[in-house]
Design an enzyme around this catalytic site. Sequence first.
Site, PDB file in Angstrom:
ATOM      1  N   ARG A   1       0.838  -1.215   0.000  1.00 20.44           N
ATOM      2  CA  ARG A   1       0.000   0.000   0.000  1.00 20.44           C
ATOM      3  C   ARG A   1       0.871   1.262   0.000  1.00 20.44           C
ATOM      4  O   ARG A   1       0.555   2.256   0.663  1.00 20.44           O
ATOM      5  CB  ARG A   1      -0.951   0.042   1.205  1.00 20.44           C
TER       6      ARG A   1
ATOM      7  N   SER B   1     -10.741  -0.645   2.914  1.00 21.34           N
ATOM      8  CA  SER B   1     -10.057  -0.805   4.211  1.00 21.34           C
ATOM      9  C   SER B   1      -9.684   0.574   4.735  1.00 21.34           C
ATOM     10  O   SER B   1      -9.013   1.339   4.028  1.00 21.34           O
ATOM     11  CB  SER B   1      -8.773  -1.623   4.058  1.00 21.34           C
TER      12      SER B   1
ATOM     13  N   GLU C   1      -5.387   4.025   5.796  1.00 23.19           N
ATOM     14  CA  GLU C   1      -4.979   3.750   4.408  1.00 23.19           C
ATOM     15  C   GLU C   1      -5.371   4.895   3.470  1.00 23.19           C
ATOM     16  O   GLU C   1      -4.556   5.346   2.670  1.00 23.19           O
ATOM     17  CB  GLU C   1      -5.587   2.427   3.938  1.00 23.19           C
TER      18      GLU C   1
HETATM   19  P1  FAD Z   1      -8.903   8.481  -5.543  1.00 21.76           P
HETATM   20  O1  FAD Z   1      -9.627   8.112  -4.300  1.00 21.76           O
HETATM   21  O2  FAD Z   1      -9.539   9.456  -6.444  1.00 21.76           O
HETATM   22  O3  FAD Z   1      -7.456   8.991  -5.144  1.00 21.76           O
HETATM   23  C1  FAD Z   1      -6.643   8.270  -4.247  1.00 21.76           C
HETATM   24  C2  FAD Z   1      -5.317   9.031  -4.075  1.00 21.76           C
HETATM   25  O4  FAD Z   1      -4.622   9.058  -5.314  1.00 21.76           O
HETATM   26  C3  FAD Z   1      -5.520  10.483  -3.686  1.00 21.76           C
HETATM   27  O5  FAD Z   1      -4.426  10.883  -2.902  1.00 21.76           O
HETATM   28  C4  FAD Z   1      -5.509  11.208  -5.025  1.00 21.76           C
HETATM   29  O6  FAD Z   1      -5.137  12.553  -4.911  1.00 21.76           O
HETATM   30  C5  FAD Z   1      -4.465  10.406  -5.775  1.00 21.76           C
HETATM   31  N1  FAD Z   1      -4.689  10.376  -7.228  1.00 21.76           N
HETATM   32  C6  FAD Z   1      -5.782   9.922  -7.885  1.00 21.76           C
HETATM   33  N2  FAD Z   1      -5.586   9.991  -9.221  1.00 21.76           N
HETATM   34  C7  FAD Z   1      -4.355  10.521  -9.410  1.00 21.76           C
HETATM   35  C8  FAD Z   1      -3.572  10.841 -10.549  1.00 21.76           C
HETATM   36  N3  FAD Z   1      -4.022  10.642 -11.795  1.00 21.76           N
HETATM   37  N4  FAD Z   1      -2.338  11.385 -10.359  1.00 21.76           N
HETATM   38  C9  FAD Z   1      -1.857  11.592  -9.106  1.00 21.76           C
HETATM   39  N5  FAD Z   1      -2.540  11.299  -7.998  1.00 21.76           N
HETATM   40  C10 FAD Z   1      -3.781  10.762  -8.136  1.00 21.76           C
HETATM   41  N6  FAD Z   1      -7.475  -0.758  -2.619  1.00 21.76           N
HETATM   42  C11 FAD Z   1      -6.639  -1.815  -2.737  1.00 21.76           C
HETATM   43  O7  FAD Z   1      -5.429  -1.641  -2.887  1.00 21.76           O
HETATM   44  N7  FAD Z   1      -7.120  -3.093  -2.686  1.00 21.76           N
HETATM   45  C12 FAD Z   1      -8.417  -3.380  -2.531  1.00 21.76           C
HETATM   46  O8  FAD Z   1      -8.799  -4.534  -2.492  1.00 21.76           O
HETATM   47  C13 FAD Z   1      -9.330  -2.287  -2.413  1.00 21.76           C
HETATM   48  N8  FAD Z   1     -10.655  -2.513  -2.228  1.00 21.76           N
HETATM   49  C14 FAD Z   1     -11.500  -1.461  -2.099  1.00 21.76           C
HETATM   50  C15 FAD Z   1     -12.868  -1.739  -1.921  1.00 21.76           C
HETATM   51  C16 FAD Z   1     -13.770  -0.707  -1.778  1.00 21.76           C
HETATM   52  C17 FAD Z   1     -15.242  -1.029  -1.590  1.00 21.76           C
HETATM   53  C18 FAD Z   1     -13.317   0.643  -1.834  1.00 21.76           C
HETATM   54  C19 FAD Z   1     -14.298   1.769  -1.722  1.00 21.76           C
HETATM   55  C20 FAD Z   1     -11.959   0.918  -1.994  1.00 21.76           C
HETATM   56  C21 FAD Z   1     -11.048  -0.138  -2.125  1.00 21.76           C
HETATM   57  N9  FAD Z   1      -9.663   0.088  -2.301  1.00 21.76           N
HETATM   58  C22 FAD Z   1      -8.801  -0.971  -2.453  1.00 21.76           C
HETATM   59  C23 FAD Z   1      -9.126   1.464  -2.316  1.00 21.76           C
HETATM   60  C24 FAD Z   1      -9.228   2.136  -3.706  1.00 21.76           C
HETATM   61  O9  FAD Z   1     -10.119   1.470  -4.537  1.00 21.76           O
HETATM   62  C25 FAD Z   1      -7.879   2.192  -4.398  1.00 21.76           C
HETATM   63  O10 FAD Z   1      -6.940   2.890  -3.609  1.00 21.76           O
HETATM   64  C26 FAD Z   1      -7.951   2.884  -5.761  1.00 21.76           C
HETATM   65  O11 FAD Z   1      -6.722   2.787  -6.435  1.00 21.76           O
HETATM   66  C27 FAD Z   1      -8.362   4.340  -5.654  1.00 21.76           C
HETATM   67  O12 FAD Z   1      -8.647   4.812  -6.961  1.00 21.76           O
HETATM   68  P2  FAD Z   1      -9.429   6.181  -7.170  1.00 21.76           P
HETATM   69  O13 FAD Z   1      -9.362   6.502  -8.621  1.00 21.76           O
HETATM   70  O14 FAD Z   1     -10.786   6.088  -6.578  1.00 21.76           O
HETATM   71  O15 FAD Z   1      -8.508   7.163  -6.349  1.00 21.76           O
HETATM   72  N1  EPU Z   2     -11.197 -10.662   9.873  1.00 19.87           N
HETATM   73  C1  EPU Z   2     -11.947 -10.820  11.016  1.00 19.87           C
HETATM   74  N2  EPU Z   2     -12.963  -9.931  11.232  1.00 19.87           N
HETATM   75  C2  EPU Z   2     -13.242  -8.928  10.381  1.00 19.87           C
HETATM   76  C3  EPU Z   2     -12.470  -8.769   9.228  1.00 19.87           C
HETATM   77  C4  EPU Z   2     -11.433  -9.663   8.986  1.00 19.87           C
HETATM   78  O1  EPU Z   2     -11.710 -11.722  11.803  1.00 19.87           O
HETATM   79  O2  EPU Z   2     -14.192  -8.180  10.659  1.00 19.87           O
HETATM   80  C5  EPU Z   2     -10.154 -11.640   9.594  1.00 19.87           C
HETATM   81  C6  EPU Z   2     -10.625 -12.576   8.461  1.00 19.87           C
HETATM   82  O3  EPU Z   2     -11.309 -13.663   8.964  1.00 19.87           O
HETATM   83  C7  EPU Z   2      -9.351 -12.981   7.790  1.00 19.87           C
HETATM   84  C8  EPU Z   2      -8.416 -11.789   8.032  1.00 19.87           C
HETATM   85  O4  EPU Z   2      -8.996 -11.016   9.072  1.00 19.87           O
HETATM   86  O5  EPU Z   2      -8.817 -14.104   8.407  1.00 19.87           O
HETATM   87  C9  EPU Z   2      -8.150 -10.976   6.793  1.00 19.87           C
HETATM   88  O6  EPU Z   2      -9.386 -10.483   6.255  1.00 19.87           O
HETATM   89  P1  EPU Z   2      -9.603 -10.266   4.686  1.00 19.87           P
HETATM   90  O7  EPU Z   2      -9.212 -11.495   3.927  1.00 19.87           O
HETATM   91  O8  EPU Z   2     -10.979  -9.747   4.484  1.00 19.87           O
HETATM   92  O9  EPU Z   2      -8.542  -9.197   4.278  1.00 19.87           O
HETATM   93  P2  EPU Z   2      -8.039  -7.858   4.970  1.00 19.87           P
HETATM   94  O10 EPU Z   2      -6.648  -8.112   5.468  1.00 19.87           O
HETATM   95  O11 EPU Z   2      -9.025  -7.343   5.928  1.00 19.87           O
HETATM   96  C10 EPU Z   2      -6.853  -6.961   2.827  1.00 19.87           C
HETATM   97  C11 EPU Z   2      -6.784  -5.668   2.087  1.00 19.87           C
HETATM   98  C12 EPU Z   2      -7.988  -5.508   1.183  1.00 19.87           C
HETATM   99  C13 EPU Z   2      -7.989  -6.659   0.187  1.00 19.87           C
HETATM  100  C14 EPU Z   2      -8.064  -7.966   0.964  1.00 19.87           C
HETATM  101  C15 EPU Z   2      -7.947  -9.163   0.059  1.00 19.87           C
HETATM  102  C16 EPU Z   2      -5.497  -4.133   3.429  1.00 19.87           C
HETATM  103  C17 EPU Z   2      -5.512  -2.945   4.304  1.00 19.87           C
HETATM  104  N3  EPU Z   2      -6.684  -4.557   3.006  1.00 19.87           N
HETATM  105  O12 EPU Z   2      -7.985  -6.880   3.696  1.00 19.87           O
HETATM  106  O13 EPU Z   2      -7.861  -4.298   0.465  1.00 19.87           O
HETATM  107  O14 EPU Z   2      -9.092  -6.569  -0.691  1.00 19.87           O
HETATM  108  O15 EPU Z   2      -6.968  -8.042   1.902  1.00 19.87           O
HETATM  109  O16 EPU Z   2      -6.636  -9.303  -0.365  1.00 19.87           O
HETATM  110  O17 EPU Z   2      -4.422  -4.635   3.113  1.00 19.87           O
HETATM  111  C18 EPU Z   2      -8.345  -1.958   0.580  1.00 19.87           C
HETATM  112  O18 EPU Z   2      -7.118  -1.778   0.549  1.00 19.87           O
HETATM  113  O19 EPU Z   2      -9.168  -1.023   0.589  1.00 19.87           O
HETATM  114  C19 EPU Z   2      -8.855  -3.332   0.576  1.00 19.87           C
HETATM  115  C20 EPU Z   2     -10.140  -3.626   0.638  1.00 19.87           C
END
Ligand code: FAD
Ligand code: EPU
Length: 340
Positions: free
Chosen positions: A162, A238, A333
């Site tokens: 991240r 997250s 995050e």
């Molecule tokens: P924004 O929210 O618009 O911007 C994020 C940051 O990047 C800000 O600081 C912004 O200023 C900067 N930025 C955006 N575009 C540019 C650009 N073109 N140039 C320079 N800076 C820029 N993230 C994960 O890594 N793994 C996951 O599994 C994951 N799951 C998610 C699930 C949900 C339901 C949600 C809501 C979010 C999740 N995220 C996850 C976080 C998010 O989706 C990612 O960080 C994604 O890359 C953000 O994209 P965005 O276009 O919405 O960025």
């Molecule tokens: N867990 C619990 N209780 C909860 C949530 C999680 O016990 O309420 C336990 C789960 O049972 C599991 C462990 O925690 O054993 C990990 O949970 P999960 O697999 O859902 O993944 P996470 O570590 O919570 C990370 C990323 C996610 C990504 C998933 C899958 C970060 C900060 N988050 O979540 O990314 O989608 O793994 O790889 O690293 C994001 O960055 O926004 C994001 C959603």
Amino acid sequence: MIRSDIDLQPFNTMTIAARADYFAEATSLEELRVALDFAREKQLPILPLGGGSNIVLTGDFPGLALHVALKGLKLEDLGNQTQITAAAGENWHQLVMHTVAEGLGGLENLALIPGNIGASPIQNIGAYGVELKDSFHSLTAMEIESGALVEFSAEECRFGYRDSIFKQDARDRYLICEVRLRLPHQWAPQVSYPALQQYFAANSVAEDTLKPQDVAAAVIAIRNSKLPNPVQIPNAGSFFKNPVVDDAQYTQLRQQHPQLVAFAAGEGWKLAAGWLIDQAGWRGFEREGVGVHSQQALVLINPGHCCGSKVVALAMEIAADVKAKFGVDLEPEPRFYPGV
Ligand code: FAD
Ligand code: EPU
């Protein structure tokens, strides 16, 4: 193209209402430069916006919110791999689904991550055992101060968990315009993540029959089962990073909490922050419109469309409680604007 006093609520998935002094949407490099010239002249800070799925607006933004909406997608066969060149404003999930529909593997574990290509390198998006860096080749960014285009190789991006140079030394200095990925034609599914193993076992799917599309479908099903769809329940994914602790702290925590969920990470251990928050009793908590998702305690939700300070207050309360109960620091995050 530059508008003033704009509500940013439609531009962030937390649906926080906050105003930007100025707002522009740029669909070309020329429009980006015009917007940057305007900001420079007025000495305004810039908030680059993609899909707004990883930001928390803590108040009104006293500067220029710049929606980077460059479009364009190109796939080139380089012989033993395919190069993808994608403009910053393209949607990430659509790109993933496009590649798997073409039979290309490499991005399928990253299906359904909201947001745009331009933000994907900022925190080196990752899920289910794969990160952007695994297929990243290079990017082109515009330097905010000069408007010059600069190339970054994978190494220069200094990707981490991240993390990238764009959250560290190069923070607030560049607009990412174009990202290039390379997907080798030789592909093997990455399905070691426990949730994927469980999914394929439960659905009696043999791993040696898997295609990229099957893995994407599994990831989508797993994500839909625990992550709230931001269109229905406002959230930013997250809210905290999974904290990494050293061996001594891990051993002590494991003795006190034998059920602790942790994964080896380099020299230390990555703890599941969701587990810590859950064990501290916060899962499903809701107060005055902000809360903690009932299926995933790492996700803060904002069904009341409350202001950012309420969201941040809850986050700080949770982090303080986890610190008191487990001695572990949680780091947010998403990026906070204009900061706290
Ligand atoms: P924004 O929210 O618009 O911007 C994020 C940051 O990047 C800000 O600081 C912004 O200023 C900067 N930025 C955006 N575009 C540019 C650009 N073109 N140039 C320079 N800076 C820029 N993230 C994960 O890594 N793994 C996951 O599994 C994951 N799951 C998610 C699930 C949900 C339901 C949600 C809501 C979010 C999740 N995220 C996850 C976080 C998010 O989706 C990612 O960080 C994604 O890359 C953000 O994209 P965005 O276009 O919405 O960025
Ligand atoms: N867990 C619990 N209780 C909860 C949530 C999680 O016990 O309420 C336990 C789960 O049972 C599991 C462990 O925690 O054993 C990990 O949970 P999960 O697999 O859902 O993944 P996470 O570590 O919570 C990370 C990323 C996610 C990504 C998933 C899958 C970060 C900060 N988050 O979540 O990314 O989608 O793994 O790889 O690293 C994001 O960055 O926004 C994001 C959603």
